[in-house]
Scaffold this active site. Structure first.
Site, PDB file in Angstrom:
ATOM      1  N   SER A   2       0.809  -1.208   0.000  1.00 35.98           N
ATOM      2  CA  SER A   2       0.000   0.000   0.000  1.00 35.98           C
ATOM      3  C   SER A   2       0.852   1.273   0.000  1.00 35.98           C
ATOM      4  CB  SER A   2      -0.957  -0.053   1.192  1.00 35.98           C
ATOM      5  OG  SER A   2      -1.886   0.994   1.164  1.00 35.98           O
ATOM      6  N   LYS A  14      -0.548  -4.089  -3.343  1.00 36.84           N
ATOM      7  CA  LYS A  14      -1.836  -3.444  -3.046  1.00 36.84           C
ATOM      8  C   LYS A  14      -1.809  -2.038  -3.626  1.00 36.84           C
ATOM      9  CE  LYS A  14      -5.110  -2.071   0.555  1.00 36.84           C
ATOM     10  NZ  LYS A  14      -5.267  -0.685   0.098  1.00 36.84           N
TER      11      LYS A  14
END
Length: 371
Positions: A275, A300
């Protein structure tokens, strides 16, 4: 059978006429309410329908958060909480304090890791769950709580009268390695991460660091703005950090706000780097500001927005996807390191070798001698 079938068709027609926008959903709800033999709880029925709607998107990051789940969800987002600064877990039937947050009320009054938590405000904790103990320790900032513990290696008890405060666990640890190379480990990306990184960078430079290792291994990410502000500490102003694409397929380029830094940099990554951590690592790699060492990252590349709901719950929904500044997809792909090293200790050793080679003083011809 014919009579039963006719009644069914009548209910079907009534359900279809309820609301043309969601005809099938209203049809099923109407039929359930009129014909189901068991008890029906309207709130449970509605929550189930909402969860089903969100789950049908097939997106692992979108979810419905019920009102009763909101406190824990909010706490997991920000990582900060009201308490006294102790981390505890159940070990061999005891509640053991495994860590004390630096600078917290517990740390200031000398609570030590390894102590066994016996009671909170006089209430024994032996038969309580960890969640129940956490509730007892929490409360309004400025109020007090009494902790009774047994000290490590002793059967004697001691009480600590602690003031509850907003606890913000540090996410950065740093030290100067031989070389001189600065090492900075970043655990996650809460909103205060850039401030901690900036302070740590200044401290390492004051200690004489001539190269930097940024360790993002196991970093699950956090806030996008925190990643952008952290990238700005390493990249000059206006350098691209990431491409973001929403449902309209329009691409927005996020750019560094500066000031950046010019020390040689190696970033350590692994399968747990995800992320916001991938945004930072990808930005540094794409701008040739760092060498990535380790293994391929998690992958991600989806950004979520939290929408408050009228019932006190919330909808967490994927609203955009991001790519590296060069347009490389991250979601489901991850980042490939420049130098692949699988073993953890070897990753750090390789980073040190790279930096020491870059910052070694150049050989000067006049200093050479033949023997």
């Amino acid at each position: 059978m014919a009579i039963f079938f006719a009644v069914f068709l009548g209910d079907l027609a009534a359900a279809r006429a309820a609301a043309p926008g969601w005809a099938l959903l209203d049809e099923v709800r109407s039929l359930t309410e009129k014909n189901y033999a068991g008890p029906i709880d309207q709130a449970t029925l509605e929550a189930g329908a909402v969860r089903g709607l969100v789950e049908s998107l097939g997106d692992p990051y979108s979810e419905y958060i019920a009102p009763e789940e909101m406190p824990a969800f909010a706490s997991s987002l920000d990582e900060e909480y009201i308490g006294v600064g102790i981390v505890f877990q159940a070990l061999d039937g005891w509640v053991v304090i495994t860590n004390v947050v630096p600078g917290s009320p517990a740390a200031r009054l000398g609570v030590t890791p390894g102590s066994v938590l016996v009671a909170v405000d006089g209430r024994p904790v032996g038969n309580l769950s960890l969640e129940e103990i956490g509730t007892l320790l929490g409360g309004k900032p400025g109020t007090y709580v009494d902790l009774t513990v047994t000290l490590p290696g002793s059967d004697s008890r001691r009480s600590y009268y602690l003031r509850r405060e907003l606890i913000r666990p540090p996410v950065v640890s740093s030290r100067l390695l031989a070389g001189p190379v600065g090492y900075l480990y970043l655990r996650s990306f809460p909103y205060w991460a850039p401030e901690e990184v900036e302070t740590a960078l200044a401290g390492l430079e004051d200690q004489g660091a001539r190269g930097l290792i940024l360790d993002l291994r196991g970093n699950p990410g956090g806030y996008l703005d925190a990643a952008l502000d952290t990238a700005s500490l390493f990249l000059l102003r206006d350098k691209p950090v990431a491409q973001v694409m929403g449902r309209d397929k329009k691409v927005t380029v996020l750019r560094s706000r500066g000031p950046g830094q010019d020390l040689p940099l190696v970033v350590l990554v692994d399968r747990g780097t995800a992320s916001a951590a991938e945004i930072l690592a990808g930005a540094l790699q794409a701008n040739h500001a760092a060498i990535l060492v380790g293994t391929r990252t998690y992958g991600k590349g989806a950004l979520q927005t939290i929408f408050p709901l009228s019932n006190g719950g919330a909808l967490k929904l994927t609203t955009a996807y991001y790519r590296t500044p060069a347009g490389q997809d991250i979601d489901g792909e991850g980042l490939k390191p420049d130098i692949e090293v699988t073993e953890g200790r070897e990753q750090l050793d390789r980073a040190l070798k790279i930096l020491r080679a870059q910052i070694a003083p150049p050989l000067v011809a006049g200093n050479l001698a033949c023997r």
